[in-house]
Each structure stands twice: as structure tokens, then as C-alpha cells.
Design a protein around this motif. Structure first.
Motif, PDB file in Angstrom:
ATOM      1  N   UNK A 103       0.833  -1.215   0.000  1.00 56.37           N
ATOM      2  CA  UNK A 103       0.000   0.000   0.000  1.00 56.37           C
ATOM      3  C   UNK A 103       0.862   1.257   0.000  1.00 56.37           C
ATOM      4  N   UNK A 104       2.051   1.133  -0.563  1.00 58.49           N
ATOM      5  CA  UNK A 104       3.043   2.203  -0.478  1.00 58.49           C
ATOM      6  C   UNK A 104       2.592   3.542  -1.035  1.00 58.49           C
ATOM      7  N   UNK A 207       8.044  16.217  10.140  1.00 58.74           N
ATOM      8  CA  UNK A 207       6.619  15.909  10.210  1.00 58.74           C
ATOM      9  C   UNK A 207       6.251  14.868   9.154  1.00 58.74           C
ATOM     10  N   UNK A 208       6.761  15.056   7.946  1.00 55.94           N
ATOM     11  CA  UNK A 208       6.461  14.119   6.859  1.00 55.94           C
ATOM     12  C   UNK A 208       7.028  12.734   7.142  1.00 55.94           C
ATOM     13  N   UNK A 209       8.295  12.644   7.535  1.00 57.75           N
ATOM     14  CA  UNK A 209       8.903  11.333   7.783  1.00 57.75           C
ATOM     15  C   UNK A 209       8.251  10.631   8.972  1.00 57.75           C
ATOM     16  N   UNK A 210       7.839  11.396   9.977  1.00 56.38           N
ATOM     17  CA  UNK A 210       7.179  10.791  11.140  1.00 56.38           C
ATOM     18  C   UNK A 210       5.808  10.253  10.764  1.00 56.38           C
ATOM     19  N   UNK A 211       5.048  11.030  10.000  1.00 56.86           N
ATOM     20  CA  UNK A 211       3.746  10.546   9.526  1.00 56.86           C
ATOM     21  C   UNK A 211       3.906   9.346   8.611  1.00 56.86           C
ATOM     22  N   UNK A 212       4.945   9.361   7.797  1.00 56.03           N
ATOM     23  CA  UNK A 212       5.215   8.244   6.901  1.00 56.03           C
ATOM     24  C   UNK A 212       5.443   6.966   7.700  1.00 56.03           C
ATOM     25  N   UNK A 213       6.200   7.085   8.780  1.00 54.20           N
ATOM     26  CA  UNK A 213       6.479   5.932   9.637  1.00 54.20           C
ATOM     27  C   UNK A 213       5.198   5.420  10.301  1.00 54.20           C
ATOM     28  N   UNK A 214       4.436   6.336  10.879  1.00 54.13           N
ATOM     29  CA  UNK A 214       3.208   5.937  11.580  1.00 54.13           C
ATOM     30  C   UNK A 214       2.182   5.330  10.622  1.00 54.13           C
ATOM     31  N   UNK A 215       1.981   5.958   9.491  1.00 50.55           N
ATOM     32  CA  UNK A 215       1.002   5.450   8.519  1.00 50.55           C
ATOM     33  C   UNK A 215       1.483   4.138   7.905  1.00 50.55           C
ATOM     34  N   UNK A 216       2.795   4.009   7.737  1.00 46.72           N
ATOM     35  CA  UNK A 216       3.337   2.771   7.197  1.00 46.72           C
ATOM     36  C   UNK A 216       3.068   1.603   8.123  1.00 46.72           C
ATOM     37  N   UNK A 217       3.189   1.833   9.411  1.00 42.69           N
ATOM     38  CA  UNK A 217       2.919   0.778  10.389  1.00 42.69           C
ATOM     39  C   UNK A 217       1.428   0.432  10.413  1.00 42.69           C
ATOM     40  N   UNK A 218       0.582   1.455  10.363  1.00 47.87           N
ATOM     41  CA  UNK A 218      -0.861   1.214  10.420  1.00 47.87           C
ATOM     42  C   UNK A 218      -1.392   0.514   9.182  1.00 47.87           C
ATOM     43  N   UNK A 219      -0.699   0.701   8.028  1.00 48.25           N
ATOM     44  CA  UNK A 219      -1.137   0.068   6.788  1.00 48.25           C
ATOM     45  C   UNK A 219      -0.379  -1.212   6.483  1.00 48.25           C
ATOM     46  N   UNK A 220       0.461  -1.648   7.436  1.00 47.35           N
ATOM     47  CA  UNK A 220       1.242  -2.859   7.216  1.00 47.35           C
ATOM     48  C   UNK A 220       0.407  -4.098   7.517  1.00 47.35           C
ATOM     49  N   UNK A 221       0.309  -4.991   6.518  1.00 53.29           N
ATOM     50  CA  UNK A 221      -0.452  -6.230   6.682  1.00 53.29           C
ATOM     51  C   UNK A 221       0.362  -7.320   7.370  1.00 53.29           C
TER      52      UNK A 221
END
Length: 221
Positions: A103-104, A207-221
């Protein structure tokens, strides 16, 4: 009467000076963000690897030192572009890594949209209300230092949970820093648009890299 005129003149001069700093800051910030996006795109297109934590920190703090030293000259603007271009170069491989996930593309777009919404919303709030957020300075300084050291610990000791907590901390701290720095500019606390640009750029980057990390974890299957 003369004292009143002199006071009005000083006030008008102060307002004009503040408006000039605000205008120059956001103009330079727009250009540096575009340049940073260009260098990020180039590093992605060339498939370059991430330079690593040590090179990133040395490059960042080295260019930040030069930018600060020459902030009152034309070289200051040159080093701002060098700094933001370098940070864009380090960001490219990170974005490429997220784009390679299932979901990148959605994660990256969500992070970009969230960053834009937070920055524009908080900046507009500070500019329109003209509230003084200078009281947040000490708290933000300590919080960023603690989060930075915790982030280093999470990397060296491979602690994913701590890394996730640090990203959440940085989202909150960077949001506060947007309010603080924008308030600082409009109230005359920051009169150098070069340094104001650097602060806001680093805020957006983190802010962008932190959101990227958080959203990446939440969208990780």
C-alpha cells in the motif's frame, strides 16, 4: 505630538519589517521545498541507496552550521539550498522503500496530505490570530532533544516500539514548532528569513517522515 509621530513611525517600520520577513520566508521555503522534491526525485530515479545515519547527521549539521554562519549574506541562501537539497537526497531512498510496499503509494500520499494539512492549518491559525506562542520555546527545545536521543537509541538498539513512539512524539513536537516559529516571525522574535526558512523546512521534513512511519505501520499487513 512629535513623540506620537515618532512612535507611529517606529510601529509602521516594525510592521513593514515583519511583513517582509514573512514574505521572504514563505517565498524561500516554497523554493527550497521544490528543490528538495527535485533532489528526492533524482535520487529515486537513480535508485541510490540511503547514505546512512552517520553521513546524514554529519551532512545536516555541517550544512546547518554553514547556513547559520552566513545567514546575513548571500551565501546563507546558497547554503539553505545545499541543506534542503541534501535532505531531499536522503529522503528519496526512504520514499522509494515505502513505495515498494503493498500500500506504499497510498501511505506516501496520506503522509504528504497530512503534512500539508497540518502545516497550512497551523500556520494560518498563527498568522490570523497572531497569538504569542513564545511560551512553548523551552518545552519544545527539551522535547525535541529527548525525542532525538530516543530516536538514536531506537536505531542503535533496534527497538521498533520506541521508534514508533518517537515518531508520534515528533508529530506533536513539530506541530508545536510550527506554531512557535510562525508566532516568532510575526512578533519580531525571528528577523532573519534564512533561519526562519530552515526551521520551517526541518519541521516539515520531520513531520512528513514521522507521519510516513506511523502510517506505514498502520497500513502494514
Amino acid at each position: 505630538m512629535e513623540n506620537r509621530i515618532a512612535t507611529m513611525t517606529r510601529t509602521e517600520a516594525s510592521v513593514l519589517s515583519t511583513n517582509r520577513v514573512v514574505r521572504n520566508t514563505y517565498m524561500l521555503l516554497s523554493l527550497t521545498l521544490a528543490f528538495s522534491a527535485l533532489t528526492a526525485g533524482l535520487s529515486m530515479a537513480m535508485g541510490l541507496p540511503h547514505p546512512g545515519l552517520i553521513i546524514t547527521l554529519v551532512g545536516y549539521f555541517g550544512l546547518l552550521f554553514l547556513t547559520t554562519k552566513f545567514r546575513d549574506s548571500g551565501l546563507g541562501v546558497l547554503f539553505v539550498f545545499a541543506l534542503t537539497g541534501f535532505m531531499g537526497f536522503t529522503l528519496g531512498p526512504i520514499i522509494s522503500k515505502y513505495l515498494s510496499l503493498p500500500n506504499g503509494h497510498m501511505v506516501v500520499m496520506q503522509a504528504m496530505g497530512g503534512t500539508a494539512a497540518i502545516f497550512l492549518g497551523l500556520s494560518a491559525y498563527a498568522l490570523t490570530t497572531r497569538k504569542d506562542f513564545s511560551f512553548m520555546g523551552g518545552f519544545l527545545m527539551v522535547g525535541i532533544l529527548v525525542a532525538f536521543l530516543a530516536g538514536l537509541g531506537a536505531v542503535f538498539f533496534e527497538m521498533p516500539g520506541l521508534s514508533l513512539a518517537v515518531s508520534a512524539m515528533f508529530v506533536l513536537l513539530m506541530s508545536g514548532l510550527i506554531l512557535y516559529e510562525t508566532s516568532n516571525i510575526i512578533h519580531g522574535g525571528e528577523t532573519n528569513y534564512v533561519m526562519a526558512t530552515v526551521t520551517l523546512y526541518v519541521t516539515i521534513y520531520n513531520l512528513f517522515t514521522s507521519l510516513l512511519h506511523l502510517l506505514g505501520v498502520m497500513n502494514d499487513d
